[in-house]
Each structure stands twice: as structure tokens, then as C-alpha cells.
Design an enzyme around this catalytic site. Structure first.
Site, short mmCIF file in Angstrom:
data_model
loop_
_atom_site.label_atom_id
_atom_site.label_comp_id
_atom_site.label_asym_id
_atom_site.label_seq_id
_atom_site.Cartn_x
_atom_site.Cartn_y
_atom_site.Cartn_z
N LYS A 167 0.68 -1.26 0.02
CA LYS A 167 0.06 0.20 0.08
C LYS A 167 0.27 1.37 -0.29
O LYS A 167 1.43 1.77 1.10
CB LYS A 167 -0.75 -0.38 1.16
CG LYS A 167 -2.08 0.87 1.16
CD LYS A 167 -1.79 2.17 1.11
CE LYS A 167 -2.17 2.74 1.60
NZ LYS A 167 -1.33 4.28 1.68
N GLU A 240 9.53 1.37 10.75
CA GLU A 240 10.72 2.39 10.34
C GLU A 240 9.71 3.53 10.11
O GLU A 240 9.09 4.55 9.66
CB GLU A 240 10.74 2.18 9.12
CG GLU A 240 11.60 0.83 9.29
CD GLU A 240 12.31 0.50 10.01
OE1 GLU A 240 13.69 1.20 9.83
OE2 GLU A 240 13.19 -0.81 9.67
N CYS A 274 14.04 10.48 6.61
CA CYS A 274 13.86 10.53 8.13
C CYS A 274 15.45 10.56 9.09
O CYS A 274 15.77 10.61 9.75
CB CYS A 274 13.94 9.10 8.21
SG CYS A 274 14.05 7.80 7.48
N GLU A 372 10.24 16.15 15.51
CA GLU A 372 10.62 16.18 13.32
C GLU A 372 10.27 17.37 13.11
O GLU A 372 9.09 18.23 13.25
CB GLU A 372 10.07 15.62 12.91
CG GLU A 372 10.93 14.63 11.98
CD GLU A 372 10.32 13.05 11.73
OE1 GLU A 372 9.23 12.97 11.26
OE2 GLU A 372 10.70 12.23 10.77
#
Ligand code: NAD
Length: 521
Positions: A167, A240, A274, A372
Site C-alpha cells: 500500500k 521504521e 527520516c 521532527e
């Protein structure tokens, strides 16, 4: 970037221009159900194939990608707004290398392994483990590396003999569909790889489906939901997740190299990696020189249309991301941060462009140092001692990667040992996701489990233990036939056989022999 036309389609758009690229149906829970059923039906035959056969298909797919390199690079930069050069280097080139590696080495990395049994081997016992395919793997992927991230997991899963339901992100459905097209074109059997584009509802349906593992890459918030949904079927997950990766620049670092690294590590993919450098700590002894260089190098970056080969920074990929960056930078400015360059949208370019931004006069009470950002922002702080640098770097809920910059490798290793991250790099940053040989994954809220490398393969296998007793004509002393004599033998055993001393263990031999002579039924 994408615009939702509730309830059944997503519109793929070019975030650098706002141009509509395509309309794609949102996969329903029923689509997921059927895809999982197709993957289970295809599993036995695919799992039976030899590694060499599966490897040939992976290499054929690799060749197909090479033959259509520009086409795949184009769909990647058009849907994300990243520079063409980065679509090539970080998405496509990384995948080509990864395909070669797993096609060649998966069999070797998953060879059966003998287990050392020590004293039990004297009793004729031996053990080994086999690594077998798990079954159907669900992969849910993000938009920031829409080709490289799902492809890595797809290739690993397929090489082992698993089948896959993928997906892709709702922001990059065309790249996701391209992955399916590549494998279809080279003759991957029906049902082995099933791409179901869609949004969060499609992902949620996959997380709850009857698959053997979920490989999820995305935000912490969604990762938490995926883990909870997967728990309903006790499906294990690899997560992750996000990062807030620190860079520590020691006073003995090569200042020019470290400044170039800071600029690339913070601004590549417009900071939407990331493992982007999201916090930089520099020894105050070299801070002026380092910061001056960082600003000079940042000002030289060319922000522009993704399709140009000389564009260094493209646009952000989503409007949501642009808003997050604006909020965090705005908050930092209000709290007294100094903007050394950038600090605002790039309004000349339209689209979701944010200028590469360097900030000082920040501290850990600012959201820009804690949350983040996932945008082209480099906040810098100074430190006086190694201990202070490590304390600042570890002061985060995240722990994906960290980097230390020093010409004294022993110092780098000493500091690495104290840093809390899944990957610590010395004089390097950000890029090791592209090394298929090395494990990738985070500690703390940056994730659960690992991908890539033999440890990533281990997440995708069923571990089968085989135990052999060559003494096929004897009964074990601990079997039925319990008696006073057996009890005494076992007391003896407890003292000798289980002892850490080899000398004591040898003393167990008479008890073993006595145990063998006892009558069993
Ligand atoms: P996201 O969490 O918004 O979405 C990721 C995927 O999850 C998408 O495919 C989305 O459709 C799907 N999804 C959304 N809701 C879901 C639900 N309830 N159940 C199941 N699936 C659902 O993340 P994003 O914005 O696409 O990606 C950016 C994030 O990904 C950043 O935090 C970044 O750090 C992280 N990331 C991590 C790594 C890594 O290797 N650690 C790599 C790339 C990106």
C-alpha cells in the site's frame, strides 16, 4: 502531493507546480482482502522456487528499471517535487544496487546454521536452524522515497519466497503503481506482488488483514495505530519511524567537510529524510568558522524546478509538510532564534517551496529542536565539552541516526558508544539506508525492528529449528518411569551436568549411564 476527492479517488499532483497528474481509486478494505487472498494463493508455488530463479526475476526487474531509467526518475520527481538528481541517486540508483545485492546474497545470508550444543552433543544431539519464507507480507510506505523504500522491502520479501501486498502513500500512488508494473513486465507470477493504492483507510485495512508481518514506514503517530491494529491478529510489525537526528562537530573535525555534510544532510530531499540532520551541535572553539561556512554553502544552493539537473533543492512534497515547517520556524523566531539565511517560503517559485534555512540562538525548549521538522531547516547550537554534546544529542524521544565529525577516529568511536541511535556514523551522515548490507532501524520512538541487511531478512523469515538425536535406540532418562533412583540421578545431574565447570560436567557421565539403565515406559 494529493488532493482527496472523498470517498473513492485520490488525485496525484506535482507539488512543485500544482499540476494534476492522475486520478487513482482508493483501495477499499475489500480490495485489500482480495489482494491478501491472491497473495496467499500465490505463496506456495513462489516459496518453492529456488533462490536462483527468484534472483533471476529480480535482476530482470533491475534491467527493466535501467532500460527505463529516465521514465522512472521522472515519475519520482514529478510526484514528490524532489530534484531530478536526487530521484536518480537516492531512489533509483539505491534500488539498483539493492537488487543486485539481494539477488546475489540472500541465499548465502539465509543458509541453515548449526547451533553449538556443547555437552548435549556428547549425548548424540545436534541442532540447526532453517530460514523459511513467512507467507504474505504487508508493506505500508511513505512518500518521501516512494520508489526506494517500498522497493527495498518488496525485493527482500520476494527473494526469500514471500508474497506481498503493498500500500503506497496516497501522495505518490503513481510511483507505487510503477513498482507493480515493473514486476508484471518481467513475468512475476500473478498474485506474488499486489499493489493497492489508497489512503489511511486502505493502510488500516492492511494492518488488520491476515498477513504474517507488517512492514510500516511512516510517522510515529501512524506507526502506533498500525501496531495496535496488527495486535488484533497478533501480527508482528516492523516500524521504521521518524527521527530528529543530531550531528556533533568536534573541534578537530575538518571544518569545510563537516560544513558541506551539514548542508547536504539537512537539505537533501528538502530535509524530508527520516535521517536528515535536524539538529547540529558544534564545538564552540570552531563554531564561528563552521557556521560561516554553513551559511555560505547554503546560500549557494539552487532551489528550483525538480526537472532541472542543476536544481539542488526542490519543493516540499505536501502542503501539510510546508505548514509544519512554517509553524516550527515561526515559533523559533518568536522565541528569539536568529535566522542566518532563509526562514520563509520561496514565494518566487510557487508550489510548496521553503527556503533552506539556518537558525542559531535556539535551545531544547524550542519545537524546532524537539519535534521532527521534515523540512529544509538546520538549527545550530554550540557545546563546550564532549559530555555536553552527548547529553544534548541524546536529549530526544527519537533515535534513528546520529553522526560525529572528528579526525580522531578513536574519539568518534568513544562518542558513538554513548549515543542513542540505531545507526551512528563517524564522518558520514544520513546515507546508510542506501547500503543494503547494513541494518536500518531506530531506537526509542524511531522504530521497532530492522530492515535491510541479514537482520532485516531475519524479520521476513520463519525460523525453523531442527533437532536430531543420533542415539535412535535409547530412551531419555527424564522420560516416564519416575522413581527414587531416577530422582537421585537427576539430583546428581543438577549438581554436575548443569555446572559451568567442564570438570563437573564430566562427572555427570556416570549419572548419564545410570539414567540410561533405568527402566522407562
Ligand atoms: P504517515 O504516517 O502519514 O503515512 C505513512 C503511510 O501510512 C502512508 O501510506 C499512509 O497512507 C499510511 N497510513 C495512514 N494512516 C494509516 C493507518 N491508520 N493505518 C495504516 N496505514 C496508515 O507518514 P508519511 O507522512 O507518509 O511519511 C513521513 C514520515 O515517515 C516521517 O515521520 C518520516 O521520518 C518517516 N519515515 C521514516 C523512515 C525510516 O526509515 N525510519 C523512512 C522514511 C520516512
Amino acid at each position: 502531493m494529493i488532493q482527496m476527492l472523498w470517498p473513492s479517488t485520490i488525485i496525484s499532483m506535482n507539488p512543485a507546480t500544482g499540476e494534476t497528474l492522475a486520478e487513482v481509486p482508493i483501495g477499499t478494505p475489500e480490495d485489500i482482502h482480495q489482494a491478501v487472498a491472491r497473495a496467499w494463493a500465490a505463496f506456495p508455488a513462489w516459496a518453492e522456487r529456488r533462490y536462483a530463479e527468484r534472483g533471476r526475476l529480480i535482476l530482470a526487474a533491475r534491467q527493466y528499471i535501467l532500460d527505463r531509467l529516465e521514465e522512472i526518475v521522472e515519475v519520482t520527481y514529478t510526484e514528490t517535487g524532489k530534484p531530478r538528481t536526487e530521484a536518480l541517486s537516492s531512489d533509483v540508483m539505491a534500488v539498483l544496487d539493492l537488487m543486485t545485492y539481494y539477488a546475489k546474497y540472500t541465499e548465502k545470508l539465509l543458509r541453515s546454521e548449526r547451533i553449538w550444543l556443547g555437552k548435549y552433543s556428547i549425548m548424540g544431539r545436534s541442532s540447526y536452524v532453517n530460514y523459511k519464507p513467512l507467507g504474505v507480507i504487508g508493506i505500508i510506505s511513505p512518500w518521501n522515497f516512494p520508489f526506494a523504500i517500498p522497493m527495498g522491502e518488496v525485493v527482500m520479501a520476494l527473494m526469500i519466497g514471500n508474497t506481498v501486498v503493498l500500500k503506497p502513500s496516497e501522495y505518490t500512488p503513481l510511483v507505487g503503481l510503477k513498482i507493480g508494473e515493473i514486476f508484471q513486465a518481467v513475468g512475476l507470477p500473478e498474485g506474488v506482488l499486489n499493489v493497492v493504492p489508497g489512503d489511511g483507510t486502505t493502510g488500516a485495512a492492511l494492518a488488520e488483514a491476515k498477513v504474517k508481518k507488517i512492514f510500516f514506514t511512516g510517522s510515529v503517530a501512524t506507526g502506533r495505530k498500525v501496531m495496535m491494529a496488527a495486535a488484533k491478529n497478533l501480527t508482528p510489525v516492523v516500524l521504521e519511524l521518524g527521527g530528529k537526528d543530531p550531528m556533533i562537530v568536534c573541534r578537530d573535525a575538518d571544518v569545510d567537510v563537516a560544513a558541506s555534510a551539514a548542508v547536504w544532510g539537512a537539505f537533501a530531499n528538502a530535509g524530508q529524510i527520516c535521517a536528515s540532520i535536524e539538529r547540529c551541535y558544534v564545538d564552540q572553539a570552531i563554531a564561528d568558522e563552521f557556521i560561516t561556512k554553513v551559511v555560505e554553502k547554503t546560500q549557494r544552493l539552487r532551489q528550483g524546478p525538480p526537472e532541472r539537473v542543476d536544481t539542488d533543492i526542490g519543493s516540499l512534497s505536501t502542503e501539510r509538510q510546508l505548514q509544519v515547517v512554517e509553524e516550527q520556524v515561526g515559533d523559533a523566531i518568536v522565541r528569539g532564534a536568529t535566522v542566518l539565511c532563509g526562514g520563509d517560503r520561496n514565494r518566487e517559485l510557487g508550489g510548496y517551496y521553503f527556503q533552506p534555512t539556518v537558525l542559531t540562538d535556539v535551545d531544547h525548549s524550542f519545537s524546532i529542536m524537539r519535534e521532527e521538522t521534515f523540512g529544509p531547516v538546520l538549527p545550530l547550537m554550540t557545546f563546550k565539552t564532549e559530555e555536553e554534546a552527548i547529553r544534548l544529542a541524546n536529549d530526544s524521544p527519537y533515535g534513528l541516526t546520529a553522526s560525529v565529525w572528528t579526525t580522531d577516529i578513536a574519539r568518534g568511536k568513544r562518542m558513538a558508544a554513548q549515543l542513542q541511535a540505531g545507526t551512528i556514523m563517524i564522518n558520514e551522515c544520513t546515507y546508510t539506508h542506501a547500503l543494503p548490507q547494513t541494518p536500518w532501524g531506530g531506537v526509542k520512538q524511531s522504530g521497532v525492528g530492522r530492515t535491510h541487511s541479514k537482520w532485516g531478512l531475519m524479520e521476513l523469515v520463519e525460523l525453523e529449528h531442527v533437532h536430531v538425536n543420533r542415539m535412535a535406540r535409547t530412551k531419555d532418562p527424564w522420560w516416564y518411569g519416575y522413581s527414587r533412583q531416577l530422582y537421585e540421578v537427576l539430583v546428581d545431574f543438577s549438581r554436575t551436568f548443569t555446572s559451568p565447570s567442564w570438570v563437573d560436567q564430566l562427572k555427570a557421565i556416570p549419572a548419564v549411564l545410570r539414567g540410561q539403565r533405568l527402566k522407562k515406559y
